[in-house]
Each structure stands twice: as C-alpha cells, then as structure tokens.
Design an enzyme around this catalytic site. Structure first.
Site, PDB file in Angstrom:
ATOM      1  N   ASN A  82      13.552  43.688  33.303  1.00 40.03           N
ATOM      2  CA  ASN A  82      14.243  44.130  32.093  1.00 40.03           C
ATOM      3  C   ASN A  82      15.530  44.906  32.357  1.00 40.03           C
ATOM      4  O   ASN A  82      16.303  45.157  31.425  1.00 40.03           O
ATOM      5  CB  ASN A  82      13.282  44.933  31.219  1.00 40.03           C
ATOM      6  CG  ASN A  82      12.269  44.034  30.541  1.00 40.03           C
ATOM      7  OD1 ASN A  82      12.594  43.322  29.603  1.00 40.03           O
ATOM      8  ND2 ASN A  82      11.062  44.019  31.065  1.00 40.03           N
ATOM      9  N   GLU A 120       5.193  40.948  31.551  1.00 47.60           N
ATOM     10  CA  GLU A 120       6.255  40.966  32.568  1.00 47.60           C
ATOM     11  C   GLU A 120       5.895  41.905  33.713  1.00 47.60           C
ATOM     12  O   GLU A 120       5.662  43.096  33.518  1.00 47.60           O
ATOM     13  CB  GLU A 120       7.579  41.377  31.926  1.00 47.60           C
ATOM     14  CG  GLU A 120       8.127  40.301  31.017  1.00 47.60           C
ATOM     15  CD  GLU A 120       9.340  40.720  30.224  1.00 47.60           C
ATOM     16  OE1 GLU A 120      10.021  39.832  29.677  1.00 47.60           O
ATOM     17  OE2 GLU A 120       9.602  41.931  30.119  1.00 47.60           O
ATOM     18  N   THR A 161       2.762  38.546  15.311  1.00 47.70           N
ATOM     19  CA  THR A 161       2.471  38.151  16.682  1.00 47.70           C
ATOM     20  C   THR A 161       3.778  37.941  17.424  1.00 47.70           C
ATOM     21  O   THR A 161       4.834  38.278  16.931  1.00 47.70           O
ATOM     22  CB  THR A 161       1.682  36.824  16.722  1.00 47.70           C
ATOM     23  OG1 THR A 161       2.576  35.761  16.437  1.00 47.70           O
ATOM     24  CG2 THR A 161       0.576  36.802  15.696  1.00 47.70           C
ATOM     25  N   LYS A 217       3.849  31.770  23.341  1.00 49.13           N
ATOM     26  CA  LYS A 217       4.646  32.333  24.403  1.00 49.13           C
ATOM     27  C   LYS A 217       4.766  33.827  24.162  1.00 49.13           C
ATOM     28  O   LYS A 217       4.701  34.309  23.035  1.00 49.13           O
ATOM     29  CB  LYS A 217       6.022  31.673  24.501  1.00 49.13           C
ATOM     30  CG  LYS A 217       6.967  31.892  23.342  1.00 49.13           C
ATOM     31  CD  LYS A 217       7.721  33.198  23.335  1.00 49.13           C
ATOM     32  CE  LYS A 217       8.462  33.400  24.647  1.00 49.13           C
ATOM     33  NZ  LYS A 217       9.094  34.770  24.671  1.00 49.13           N
ATOM     34  N   THR A 274      21.661  39.374  32.646  1.00 45.59           N
ATOM     35  CA  THR A 274      22.622  39.162  33.720  1.00 45.59           C
ATOM     36  C   THR A 274      21.980  38.488  34.935  1.00 45.59           C
ATOM     37  O   THR A 274      22.646  38.175  35.896  1.00 45.59           O
ATOM     38  CB  THR A 274      23.246  40.510  34.161  1.00 45.59           C
ATOM     39  OG1 THR A 274      22.197  41.418  34.526  1.00 45.59           O
ATOM     40  CG2 THR A 274      24.067  41.099  33.035  1.00 45.59           C
TER      41      THR A 274
END
Length: 393
Positions: A388, A260, A181, A170, A393
C-alpha cells in the site's frame, strides 16, 4: 447441502467470461431473472454503485447480466464517472437487445482516475464472444476482476431439489464492509421473487461479508449482487437461506485469508453476549485491532490486546466474567478463565506455538447472555505496508 465445482457457471442459466491485461480487466456475467444487491455505506459512493442502485430500483424484478471492470474504481469521478458507468451498461444492453436498466455495473481499482473507456470498448467484443456456461467461464471472469488478490475466490453448493448457488468475489485490501461487501457476484437457479431474494441476501451479508476486516477501510465500491434464474424451481426457503449463508461465508473467509500481505486467517468467535449486535461488535473489534493483528503475525502471545479490543468495542462486558482461549483447531489454550489471567510461562509458550499456525481461532465468552457471532480477518504484516505504500506507482 454439498459443494459443487464450476463456480457461478455451476448454476443453470449462467454464462460468463473475462480477460485480464496487466492491471486492466473486463468481465461479463449473463443471467436473466430477479436481482438484488447490497452496497457500501461509504458516503463517497463510486459511480457504478450509484448506477446499479438506480437500475435495481427501476428494474430489479428482472436483470439480464452484469458487466465488471478492474483497473479503475470509477470513484470520485463525478458526472463523467456516471456517464462512463452508464456507457458500460449500454455496451452490454445493446448487445443483448435489452433495457440498460436490466444491467448491473461494478468497478474496482484506483480511486479518482478517469476510466480508460477506449480499452473497455475495444475489448468488449472479445469478452462477449467467449461467454460460456462451462466452468472456465467462471474462472476467467474471476481472474478478470482481481487487483491485488493473490488467489481466485469462488464457491458453489447444491441444496435439496438440485438447486444451486454459486459465487465469485474479489477483495484483498480496503476491506471492512459496512452493511455491504467488496465485489461479490452470486447466482442461483432457484425460482424466487425479488423481495424475498433481497431479504435473503441481506441476512447472508450480515453473517458473512459484514463480518470480515482486513484493514478497517470501507471501500467506495463495495457491492454484492445476486441474480436468480429460476431454472431449477422453487426452493425450501430455510434450506436456501442456509445455502446462501454458507456460500457467502466461504467467500468472505477467502477474502480475509487473502488479505494484502497476510500469512494467516484469524477467526474470532464471541459467545455469551447480551445481543447479537454486542457479539458482532466484540468479534469485529478483535480482528480489526492493528495491535492484535500485528501480535498474531509475530506470534507474540500478547492476549491482552484481544481483551482490550472487546473492552472498547461498545458491547456490554464484565471483566470478571470474561473467558479467552486461542486454538489452531487441534490444540487449545485458555488464557483468561472467568476474569482470571493465565500468564505463566507454560501457558504463554503454548499460546505462541498455536499462534504460529494457520488459521488462528480466538474464542471469547462474555457470560452475559446467549447471543454469539463470528468474524474473520488476517494478520498485519510488513508486506501490507509495502503493497500500500506503492499501490499506484
């Protein structure tokens, strides 16, 4: 060598399962045999990293399994974090009736928050009761360890002698492994000693996970484990290394592509370097550069950002010898030829078109030596900031 299905459960002697409930997840992977590991060099090491390093040092010649949680990094949690990581190992060790030092522990999630131990304890029996050697076990374990990942990351191969090597991992953000890693778990049914396994794993990590960058942040929790069950017999070491390298590289590329907010994979290859270290520095500098990554996202053929990154990478470079080209795998455009820029409208238009495709291949020839290296990353997008800016939240 051929690719096989089944992930880690394609390997003889491996069973796994996992569950995901909101942001909380728990995975169990069972395998008995010599174990090795590579871990983060971040000085703020998460509790499970410290505990697993201790366990490998004390009993790496034989592990019995791994227990992994998502939803909490158990990092910067000090003494309580260590106690919680040990408790996680004890949960699995007690069920298997083995020494807790034969269990590896791993965590991923938010840093600086106490572990929700009641949740993990309450769901342990449910996960353990379902461990299986079927492919579904690998899939469920992979799903359980995901955080901001959009896709599962798994890969397995079979080499000569019907020996298999399979892994899951992951990682999507906080990715720039530094001699370690993100979270990766590899298994093989090759019969190998712990010292040789560690040596092979380190070589594979240096060619794969240590050559990817999503955002330049080295995580507190990075780890790569391998356990060898030995059920398929002794391998040819050269073929085993090639197989392990291949599995780790494919997993690393999946992490880079799933960065991301990413829309495309960037593969940067540097050739003609004086040393492998120089080639690695230059390749990683290209894919680490926020300016170049942003240009790739916007398909802006501002190739000077790639040359600039090589220049500050710390590798030896003679600007009069550098050659730079972009490719999408079908079409290639040379933007610098032996130090001579090619910035005419036709060339830049071709570069822009190529940059719109996925993946983007960047080739740099330093023409100073015979060493080379490849690094992988992704573009930098608005969505990365969105993810990010509100992670907790």
């Amino acid at each position: 060598m051929k690719e096989v299905k089944g992930g880690i459960c394609a390997v003889k002697g491996v069973k796994a399962w996992g569950m995901k409930e909101g942001k909380m997840g728990l995975a169990i992977m069972l395998a008995k045999g010599p174990a090795a590991g590579v871990f983060t060099l971040n000085k703020v090491k998460a509790a499970p990293v410290l505990v697993s390093q201790d366990h490998l040092e004390k009993n790496g010649k034989e592990f019995n399994g791994l227990i992994v949680n998502s939803g909490n990094a158990n990092a910067f949690t000090h003494e309580q974090g260590i106690k919680d990581a040990i408790t996680m190992a004890n949960l699995l060790a007690k069920k298997l009736d083995v020494d807790p030092h034969t269990i590896g522990v791993s965590s991923t999630g938010v840093i600086g928050r106490p572990m929700n131990m009641p949740w993990y304890k309450d769901h342990f029996e449910e996960v353990f009761s379902k461990v299986t050697s079927k492919a579904e076990g690998s899939e469920m374990a992979n799903k359980a360890i995901m955080t901001t990942d959009l896709v599962q990351k798994t890969y397995a191969v079979e080499i000569e002698g019907k020996i298999r090597i399979g892994g899951i991992c992951k990682g999507s953000g906080m990715i720039e492994p530094n001699m370690g890693t993100m979270l990766a778990f590899v298994f093989t049914d090759a019969k190998m000693g712990q010292a040789q396994l560690q040596k092979c794993l380190k070589k594979a990590a240096d060619k794969s996970f240590n050559m990817i960058v999503v955002d330049g942040d080295t995580s507190t929790n990075d780890n790569l484990f391998i356990i060898a069950t030995g059920e398929a017999g002794k391998p040819d070491l050269k073929q085993f290394q090639e197989g392990l390298d291949h599995v780790c590289i494919e997993l690393a590329k999946k992490v880079a592509r799933d960065g991301e907010g990413a829309t495309k994979l960037i593969e940067a290859t540097v050739t003609g370097a004086k040393s492998v270290e120089d080639a690695r520095k230059a390749a990683k500098a290209i894919i680490r550069s926020p300016l170049f990554k942003s240009a790739v996202y916007g398909t802006d053929p501002n190739w000077g950002r790639a040359v600039c990154a090589v220049g500050y990478s710390g590798s030896d470079i003679d600007p009069r010898k550098v050659t730079l080209a972009f490719s999408d795998g079908k079409n290639t455009v040379k933007l610098v030829d032996a130090g001579v820029p090619k910035s005419d409208e036709k060339t830049l238009a071709m570069a822009k078109k190529i940059m719109g495709n996925d993946p983007l291949y960047v080739a740099v020839d330093l023409k100073l030596g015979k060493s080379s290296a490849t690094a992988w990353g992704c573009d930098l997008t608005h969505k990365y900031v969105d993810i990010n800016a509100s992670y907790t939240t």
